[in-house]
Design a protein around this motif. Structure first.
Motif, PDB file in Angstrom:
ATOM      1  N   GLU A  68       0.807  -1.216   0.000  1.00 22.13           N
ATOM      2  CA  GLU A  68       0.000   0.000   0.000  1.00 22.13           C
ATOM      3  C   GLU A  68       0.847   1.277   0.000  1.00 22.13           C
ATOM      4  O   GLU A  68       0.309   2.379  -0.121  1.00 22.13           O
ATOM      5  CB  GLU A  68      -0.947   0.017   1.202  1.00 22.13           C
ATOM      6  CG  GLU A  68      -0.262  -0.008   2.553  1.00 22.13           C
ATOM      7  CD  GLU A  68      -0.115  -1.404   3.112  1.00 22.13           C
ATOM      8  OE1 GLU A  68      -0.180  -1.556   4.351  1.00 22.13           O
ATOM      9  OE2 GLU A  68       0.079  -2.347   2.320  1.00 22.13           O
ATOM     10  N   ASP A  69       2.149   1.159   0.155  1.00 21.38           N
ATOM     11  CA  ASP A  69       3.039   2.319   0.142  1.00 21.38           C
ATOM     12  C   ASP A  69       3.362   2.742  -1.294  1.00 21.38           C
ATOM     13  O   ASP A  69       3.154   1.994  -2.246  1.00 21.38           O
ATOM     14  CB  ASP A  69       4.343   2.009   0.876  1.00 21.38           C
ATOM     15  CG  ASP A  69       4.139   1.721   2.356  1.00 21.38           C
ATOM     16  OD1 ASP A  69       3.175   2.260   2.930  1.00 21.38           O
ATOM     17  OD2 ASP A  69       4.941   0.965   2.926  1.00 21.38           O
ATOM     18  N   SER A  70       3.893   3.935  -1.424  1.00 26.46           N
ATOM     19  CA  SER A  70       4.325   4.429  -2.734  1.00 26.46           C
ATOM     20  C   SER A  70       5.595   5.257  -2.561  1.00 26.46           C
ATOM     21  O   SER A  70       5.916   5.693  -1.454  1.00 26.46           O
ATOM     22  CB  SER A  70       3.233   5.279  -3.392  1.00 26.46           C
ATOM     23  OG  SER A  70       2.933   6.425  -2.599  1.00 26.46           O
ATOM     24  N   VAL A  71       6.302   5.459  -3.657  1.00 25.74           N
ATOM     25  CA  VAL A  71       7.551   6.207  -3.583  1.00 25.74           C
ATOM     26  C   VAL A  71       7.694   7.114  -4.798  1.00 25.74           C
ATOM     27  O   VAL A  71       7.294   6.751  -5.910  1.00 25.74           O
ATOM     28  CB  VAL A  71       8.768   5.253  -3.488  1.00 25.74           C
ATOM     29  CG1 VAL A  71       8.870   4.362  -4.714  1.00 25.74           C
ATOM     30  CG2 VAL A  71      10.065   6.027  -3.270  1.00 25.74           C
ATOM     31  N   VAL A  72       8.225   8.304  -4.565  1.00 22.84           N
ATOM     32  CA  VAL A  72       8.643   9.207  -5.630  1.00 22.84           C
ATOM     33  C   VAL A  72      10.161   9.268  -5.578  1.00 22.84           C
ATOM     34  O   VAL A  72      10.733   9.674  -4.559  1.00 22.84           O
ATOM     35  CB  VAL A  72       8.046  10.621  -5.463  1.00 22.84           C
ATOM     36  CG1 VAL A  72       8.531  11.535  -6.592  1.00 22.84           C
ATOM     37  CG2 VAL A  72       6.533  10.566  -5.428  1.00 22.84           C
ATOM     38  N   ILE A  73      10.817   8.851  -6.650  1.00 27.46           N
ATOM     39  CA  ILE A  73      12.272   8.837  -6.703  1.00 27.46           C
ATOM     40  C   ILE A  73      12.735  10.154  -7.301  1.00 27.46           C
ATOM     41  O   ILE A  73      12.371  10.480  -8.439  1.00 27.46           O
ATOM     42  CB  ILE A  73      12.781   7.651  -7.542  1.00 27.46           C
ATOM     43  CG1 ILE A  73      12.091   6.364  -7.106  1.00 27.46           C
ATOM     44  CG2 ILE A  73      14.296   7.508  -7.413  1.00 27.46           C
ATOM     45  CD1 ILE A  73      12.200   5.245  -8.119  1.00 27.46           C
ATOM     46  N   VAL A  74      13.514  10.909  -6.546  1.00 31.62           N
ATOM     47  CA  VAL A  74      13.895  12.264  -6.960  1.00 31.62           C
ATOM     48  C   VAL A  74      15.408  12.364  -7.112  1.00 31.62           C
ATOM     49  O   VAL A  74      16.175  11.938  -6.239  1.00 31.62           O
ATOM     50  CB  VAL A  74      13.405  13.304  -5.926  1.00 31.62           C
ATOM     51  CG1 VAL A  74      13.922  14.692  -6.300  1.00 31.62           C
ATOM     52  CG2 VAL A  74      11.885  13.303  -5.861  1.00 31.62           C
ATOM     53  N   THR A  75      15.819  12.931  -8.240  1.00 26.74           N
ATOM     54  CA  THR A  75      17.227  13.258  -8.466  1.00 26.74           C
ATOM     55  C   THR A  75      17.337  14.754  -8.722  1.00 26.74           C
ATOM     56  O   THR A  75      16.542  15.320  -9.482  1.00 26.74           O
ATOM     57  CB  THR A  75      17.793  12.478  -9.669  1.00 26.74           C
ATOM     58  OG1 THR A  75      17.768  11.085  -9.369  1.00 26.74           O
ATOM     59  CG2 THR A  75      19.238  12.898  -9.954  1.00 26.74           C
ATOM     60  N   VAL A  76      18.305  15.380  -8.081  1.00 30.44           N
ATOM     61  CA  VAL A  76      18.521  16.817  -8.240  1.00 30.44           C
ATOM     62  C   VAL A  76      19.750  17.042  -9.115  1.00 30.44           C
ATOM     63  O   VAL A  76      20.817  16.480  -8.858  1.00 30.44           O
ATOM     64  CB  VAL A  76      18.728  17.500  -6.875  1.00 30.44           C
ATOM     65  CG1 VAL A  76      18.935  19.008  -7.056  1.00 30.44           C
ATOM     66  CG2 VAL A  76      17.541  17.234  -5.958  1.00 30.44           C
ATOM     67  N   VAL A  77      19.581  17.839 -10.148  1.00 34.59           N
ATOM     68  CA  VAL A  77      20.707  18.201 -11.010  1.00 34.59           C
ATOM     69  C   VAL A  77      20.828  19.712 -11.047  1.00 34.59           C
ATOM     70  O   VAL A  77      19.866  20.437 -10.803  1.00 34.59           O
ATOM     71  CB  VAL A  77      20.535  17.647 -12.439  1.00 34.59           C
ATOM     72  CG1 VAL A  77      20.558  16.137 -12.439  1.00 34.59           C
ATOM     73  CG2 VAL A  77      19.254  18.174 -13.072  1.00 34.59           C
ATOM     74  N   HIS A  78      22.016  20.177 -11.364  1.00 36.50           N
ATOM     75  CA  HIS A  78      22.254  21.620 -11.436  1.00 36.50           C
ATOM     76  C   HIS A  78      21.904  22.110 -12.836  1.00 36.50           C
ATOM     77  O   HIS A  78      22.308  21.529 -13.837  1.00 36.50           O
ATOM     78  CB  HIS A  78      23.710  21.945 -11.144  1.00 36.50           C
ATOM     79  CG  HIS A  78      24.015  23.412 -11.224  1.00 36.50           C
ATOM     80  ND1 HIS A  78      23.648  24.293 -10.228  1.00 36.50           N
ATOM     81  CD2 HIS A  78      24.642  24.146 -12.164  1.00 36.50           C
ATOM     82  CE1 HIS A  78      24.035  25.511 -10.567  1.00 36.50           C
ATOM     83  NE2 HIS A  78      24.648  25.449 -11.730  1.00 36.50           N
ATOM     84  N   GLY A  79      21.148  23.210 -12.896  1.00 41.15           N
ATOM     85  CA  GLY A  79      20.805  23.800 -14.190  1.00 41.15           C
ATOM     86  C   GLY A  79      19.438  23.360 -14.668  1.00 41.15           C
ATOM     87  O   GLY A  79      18.922  22.320 -14.285  1.00 41.15           O
ATOM     88  N   GLY A  80      18.822  24.151 -15.534  1.00 42.53           N
ATOM     89  CA  GLY A  80      17.506  23.845 -16.072  1.00 42.53           C
ATOM     90  C   GLY A  80      17.590  23.261 -17.463  1.00 42.53           C
ATOM     91  O   GLY A  80      18.656  22.962 -17.992  1.00 42.53           O
ATOM     92  N   ASP A  81      16.409  23.090 -18.079  1.00 44.01           N
ATOM     93  CA  ASP A  81      16.368  22.482 -19.400  1.00 44.01           C
ATOM     94  C   ASP A  81      17.090  23.335 -20.441  1.00 44.01           C
ATOM     95  O   ASP A  81      17.697  22.822 -21.383  1.00 44.01           O
ATOM     96  CB  ASP A  81      14.909  22.277 -19.840  1.00 44.01           C
ATOM     97  CG  ASP A  81      14.228  21.201 -19.010  1.00 44.01           C
ATOM     98  OD1 ASP A  81      14.932  20.270 -18.569  1.00 44.01           O
ATOM     99  OD2 ASP A  81      13.008  21.288 -18.797  1.00 44.01           O
ATOM    100  N   ASP A  82      17.005  24.653 -20.280  1.00 40.09           N
ATOM    101  CA  ASP A  82      17.659  25.504 -21.272  1.00 40.09           C
ATOM    102  C   ASP A  82      19.181  25.474 -21.113  1.00 40.09           C
ATOM    103  O   ASP A  82      19.930  25.718 -22.044  1.00 40.09           O
ATOM    104  CB  ASP A  82      17.159  26.955 -21.157  1.00 40.09           C
ATOM    105  CG  ASP A  82      17.268  27.500 -19.740  1.00 40.09           C
ATOM    106  OD1 ASP A  82      17.650  26.732 -18.832  1.00 40.09           O
ATOM    107  OD2 ASP A  82      16.953  28.685 -19.550  1.00 40.09           O
ATOM    108  N   VAL A  83      19.652  25.169 -19.922  1.00 41.07           N
ATOM    109  CA  VAL A  83      21.077  25.061 -19.618  1.00 41.07           C
ATOM    110  C   VAL A  83      21.865  26.201 -20.242  1.00 41.07           C
ATOM    111  O   VAL A  83      22.886  26.009 -20.884  1.00 41.07           O
ATOM    112  CB  VAL A  83      21.645  23.702 -20.088  1.00 41.07           C
ATOM    113  CG1 VAL A  83      23.005  23.480 -19.438  1.00 41.07           C
ATOM    114  CG2 VAL A  83      20.732  22.560 -19.717  1.00 41.07           C
TER     115      VAL A  83
END
Length: 343
Positions: A68-83
């Motif tokens: 019944e549990d759930s997970v959101v897997i999050v990765t943080v990167v520097h910079g946005g899509d436009d980079v």
């Protein structure tokens, strides 16, 4: 309903506990919520960066999450899509292009790692989503992501940095423990890198008469499976001025004043029956001394998989002046994981 790893008969309080309960030292008048699993799942946010410590956190969730549990897997990167790297007189156009390409490559790698992690949860029929977030500060980005996704628990690994390293470099996990407005699961170096087969597990929950420790206890029950073992540990700090407290302070193992007996009876009458009714094995423990050190000692001696403790939400000044039990346990407990429960 709790999932069962295998059939097990829960045990109740020992004979001595029942004898004490026959004539309680203090009346148990407090209305306590029944320790039963309400069937509601927990939503975890897993901070994942591909490192060894984050893979340990991933493996821990894969081994312990309920259906019944759930997970959101999050990765943080520097910079946005436009980079578009910030204009700088110190970088040539070639250098800016190379840096932008590096950031893009990091995003591609992060997306691959997220997809790989999601596949592992999918293979175990566990609900999982992924999120790739951008920002210069991983700590702030993780807290924002947890709020955005409504996570109940932030799960992450710990590098186990020494005190000097933490002061010089800072610690993401320590920052999250202190600043998150939700519970935090810190998976330590003692946890395996790969998921384990289903098995009975054990946890130690540090309790007192405070609201935050009662919430920690309820959480410990909620996340346990049928047949698991839960140790309840209450620590009394000897009060200097009473003869028996002085004896306890100086290490007399037989020194137990009235408060000791009252606390143990209260735990065994109030909590143990409710926990065993929920299908868990439960043992009440009572010690005297420094709560921080004793929690770590008992957790190691019992070989538990998890330590659960509440957090008072102390401010930075209060932590510096008085110390923090949860912070100390996160740093020093030789266990696979520590769960700091917050309201």
């Amino acid at each position: 309903m709790k999932r069962a790893r295998e059939e097990s008969d829960p045990v109740s309080a020992n004979k001595k506990s029942k004898t004490l309960a026959a004539e309680p030292a203090i009346p148990v008048t407090e209305s306590t919520t029944a320790m039963a699993d309400d069937g509601a799942g927990k939503k975890f946010l897993l901070a994942f960066d591909g490192s060894e410590h984050s893979r340990r956190a991933r493996a821990y969730l894969l081994s312990t999450m309920r259906s019944e549990d759930s997970v959101v897997i999050v990765t943080v990167v520097h910079g946005g899509d436009d980079v578009a790297i910030e204009p700088s007189v110190f970088l040539s156009e070639t250098e800016k292009g190379a840096l932008a390409e590096y950031v893009r490559a990091q995003r591609v790698r992060a997306e691959e790692q997220l997809a790989e992690s999601k596949a592992l949860f999918d293979a175990r029929a566990l609900s999982a989503k992924t999120a790739l977030v951008s920002g210069p500060d991983a700590k702030a980005a993780l807290l924002d992501a947890a709020a955005e996704h409504g996570a109940d628990v932030i799960a992450m690994g710990s590098r186990g940095l020494g005190t000097i390293s933490r002061l010089l470099l800072g610690s993401v996990s320590e920052y999250i423990v202190h600043n998150a407005h939700r519970s935090v699961l810190i998976v330590k170096g003692a946890a395996p890198l790969e998921p384990e087969a289903p098995r009975k597990r054990s946890a130690l929950c540090a309790i007192d008469d405070s609201a935050h420790s009662k919430l920690a206890l309820q959480t410990a029950v909620d996340i346990s499976a049928l047949g698991d073992t839960l140790y309840l540990l209450s620590v009394h700090v000897p009060f200097i001025g009473l003869h028996d407290d002085l004896a306890a302070l100086w290490g007399d193992p037989n020194a137990r004043n009235v408060k000791c007996a009252e606390a143990l009876v209260h735990m065994e009458q109030t909590y143990v029956p409710q926990i065993t009714e929920a299908g868990l094995q439960c043992t009440a423990l009572f010690r005297q001394g420094d709560a921080r050190a004793i929690i770590c000692e008992e957790a190691e001696s019992k070989g538990v998989d998890l330590v659960v403790c509440g957090a008072r939400g102390a401010g930075r000044l209060e932590r510096l002046l008085m110390g923090s039990v949860s912070t100390y346990v996160v740093e020093h407990a030789a266990v696979p994981a520590v769960l700091v429960v917050k309201a």
